[in-house]
Write a protein that holds these residues in place. Structure first.
Motif, mmCIF file in Angstrom:
data_model
loop_
_atom_site.group_PDB
_atom_site.id
_atom_site.type_symbol
_atom_site.label_atom_id
_atom_site.label_comp_id
_atom_site.label_asym_id
_atom_site.label_seq_id
_atom_site.Cartn_x
_atom_site.Cartn_y
_atom_site.Cartn_z
ATOM 1 N N MET A 1 0.839 -1.183 0.000
ATOM 2 C CA MET A 1 0.000 0.000 0.000
ATOM 3 C C MET A 1 0.885 1.247 0.000
ATOM 4 N N GLN A 2 0.518 2.199 -0.801
ATOM 5 C CA GLN A 2 1.194 3.492 -0.785
ATOM 6 C C GLN A 2 0.818 4.215 0.503
ATOM 7 N N PRO A 3 1.735 4.980 1.077
ATOM 8 C CA PRO A 3 1.354 5.762 2.259
ATOM 9 C C PRO A 3 0.117 6.607 1.946
ATOM 10 N N THR A 4 -0.804 6.643 2.880
ATOM 11 C CA THR A 4 -2.071 7.337 2.698
ATOM 12 C C THR A 4 -2.252 8.352 3.805
ATOM 13 N N ILE A 5 -2.745 9.531 3.461
ATOM 14 C CA ILE A 5 -3.027 10.560 4.455
ATOM 15 C C ILE A 5 -4.527 10.799 4.469
ATOM 16 N N LEU A 6 -5.109 10.651 5.647
ATOM 17 C CA LEU A 6 -6.524 10.927 5.863
ATOM 18 C C LEU A 6 -6.621 12.149 6.750
ATOM 19 N N GLN A 7 -7.774 12.781 6.780
ATOM 20 C CA GLN A 7 -7.931 13.905 7.684
ATOM 21 C C GLN A 7 -9.327 13.941 8.270
ATOM 22 N N CYS A 8 -9.428 14.633 9.403
ATOM 23 C CA CYS A 8 -10.731 14.813 10.038
ATOM 24 C C CYS A 8 -11.566 15.748 9.162
ATOM 25 N N ARG A 9 -12.803 15.962 9.523
ATOM 26 C CA ARG A 9 -13.712 16.774 8.703
ATOM 27 C C ARG A 9 -13.281 18.233 8.585
ATOM 28 N N CYS A 10 -12.659 18.777 9.629
ATOM 29 C CA CYS A 10 -12.227 20.180 9.552
ATOM 30 C C CYS A 10 -10.824 20.329 8.967
ATOM 31 N N GLY A 11 -10.096 19.210 8.814
ATOM 32 C CA GLY A 11 -8.779 19.234 8.202
ATOM 33 C C GLY A 11 -7.633 19.544 9.147
ATOM 34 N N GLN A 12 -7.908 19.752 10.434
ATOM 35 C CA GLN A 12 -6.834 20.107 11.363
ATOM 36 C C GLN A 12 -5.967 18.919 11.763
ATOM 37 N N VAL A 13 -6.555 17.709 11.794
ATOM 38 C CA VAL A 13 -5.807 16.521 12.200
ATOM 39 C C VAL A 13 -5.671 15.586 11.007
ATOM 40 N N GLN A 14 -4.481 15.046 10.845
ATOM 41 C CA GLN A 14 -4.224 14.083 9.779
ATOM 42 C C GLN A 14 -3.816 12.749 10.377
ATOM 43 N N LEU A 15 -4.201 11.684 9.687
ATOM 44 C CA LEU A 15 -3.737 10.339 9.998
ATOM 45 C C LEU A 15 -2.858 9.899 8.841
ATOM 46 N N HIS A 16 -1.637 9.509 9.155
ATOM 47 C CA HIS A 16 -0.722 8.999 8.144
ATOM 48 C C HIS A 16 -0.688 7.479 8.287
ATOM 49 N N LEU A 17 -1.118 6.777 7.251
ATOM 50 C CA LEU A 17 -1.157 5.314 7.248
ATOM 51 C C LEU A 17 -0.007 4.805 6.384
ATOM 52 N N SER A 18 0.861 3.983 6.978
ATOM 53 C CA SER A 18 2.040 3.534 6.240
ATOM 54 C C SER A 18 1.977 2.071 5.812
ATOM 55 N N GLU A 19 0.970 1.343 6.255
ATOM 56 C CA GLU A 19 0.822 -0.061 5.876
ATOM 57 C C GLU A 19 -0.601 -0.332 5.429
ATOM 58 N N ALA A 20 -0.783 -1.466 4.790
ATOM 59 C CA ALA A 20 -2.125 -1.896 4.392
ATOM 60 C C ALA A 20 -2.884 -2.369 5.632
ATOM 61 N N PRO A 21 -4.201 -2.259 5.621
ATOM 62 C CA PRO A 21 -4.971 -2.753 6.764
ATOM 63 C C PRO A 21 -4.894 -4.273 6.872
ATOM 64 N N ILE A 22 -4.989 -4.756 8.101
ATOM 65 C CA ILE A 22 -5.011 -6.190 8.366
ATOM 66 C C ILE A 22 -6.383 -6.759 8.026
ATOM 67 N N ALA A 23 -7.411 -5.983 8.293
ATOM 68 C CA ALA A 23 -8.787 -6.389 8.000
ATOM 69 C C ALA A 23 -9.645 -5.137 7.890
ATOM 70 N N GLN A 24 -10.728 -5.258 7.131
ATOM 71 C CA GLN A 24 -11.705 -4.191 7.011
ATOM 72 C C GLN A 24 -13.078 -4.825 7.158
ATOM 73 N N PHE A 25 -13.928 -4.231 7.997
ATOM 74 C CA PHE A 25 -15.196 -4.866 8.313
ATOM 75 C C PHE A 25 -16.184 -3.868 8.891
ATOM 76 N N TYR A 26 -17.395 -4.336 9.127
ATOM 77 C CA TYR A 26 -18.434 -3.569 9.805
ATOM 78 C C TYR A 26 -18.670 -4.203 11.173
ATOM 79 N N CYS A 27 -18.710 -3.373 12.220
ATOM 80 C CA CYS A 27 -18.975 -3.876 13.566
ATOM 81 C C CYS A 27 -20.362 -3.421 14.011
ATOM 82 N N HIS A 28 -21.133 -4.352 14.563
ATOM 83 C CA HIS A 28 -22.497 -4.075 15.010
ATOM 84 C C HIS A 28 -22.625 -4.065 16.532
ATOM 85 N N CYS A 29 -21.509 -4.021 17.279
ATOM 86 C CA CYS A 29 -21.583 -4.090 18.748
ATOM 87 C C CYS A 29 -22.193 -2.812 19.321
#
Length: 138
Positions: A1-29
Motif C-alpha cells: 500500500m502506498q502511504p495514505t493521508i486521511l484527515q478529520c472533517r475540519c482538516g486540522q488533524v491528519q492520519l498517516h497510514l504507512s501499511e495496508a490494513p489487516i482487515a476491514q469490516f463492519y462492527c455491530h456491537c
C-alpha cells in the motif's frame, strides 16, 4: 500500500497510514453503535505503529475498555485502540471509497439494523480474531 493521508472533517488533524490494513469490516456491537451514533461502524484495522497523528489537537477517552481518539476541534472519530492488541481501528468513513473494502460483519448478534449483503455475517467474531466463525442468517 502506498502511504495514505486521511484527515478529520475540519482538516486540522491528519492520519498517516504507512501499511495496508489487516482487515476491514463492519462492527455491530453496542459500543461502536454508541460512539458513532449509527447502526454499525465501518472499521479498517491497522498495526498501531502504522497509524501516525499529525497536525491539530486530539482528545482520547475510554468508553468501557477501548480508548478512542477524536479531533478536539470538530469531533471527528479517528480511531479506537484495541487494548492488548497493538492495533488501531481506523474509522472507515475516513477512507476513500476505493480504499475501504470490507470483507465481513462482526458482532451481528447485537445488530439493530441488519445489513443484507454478500459478505459473511459473524454472530460474534471470526476464528481469525479468536471467535468461532458462527454466522447469522439474515
Amino acid at each position: 500500500m502506498q502511504p495514505t493521508i486521511l484527515q478529520c472533517r475540519c482538516g486540522q488533524v491528519q492520519l498517516h497510514l504507512s501499511e495496508a490494513p489487516i482487515a476491514q469490516f463492519y462492527c455491530h456491537c453496542g459500543d461502536c453503535r454508541a460512539v458513532t451514533g449509527g447502526g454499525y461502524s465501518p472499521l479498517a484495522l491497522f498495526p498501531a505503529a502504522s497509524v501516525k497523528l499529525a497536525g491539530g489537537n486530539t482528545t482520547t477517552w475510554t468508553y468501557r475498555t477501548m480508548p478512542r481518539t477524536r479531533c478536539a476541534h470538530c469531533g471527528t472519530l479517528l480511531f479506537g485502540g484495541s487494548p492488548g492488541m497493538n492495533m488501531r481501528g481506523v474509522c472507515g468513513f475516513l477512507l476513500p471509497a476505493d480504499l475501504f473494502k470490507p470483507t465481513f460483519h462482526i458482532r451481528c448478534q447485537h445488530a439493530v439494523m441488519p445489513v443484507k449483503d454478500d459478505l459473511p455475517h459473524f454472530k460474534d467474531v471470526p476464528a481469525a480474531f479468536g471467535g468461532d466463525d458462527e454466522a447469522v442468517g439474515w
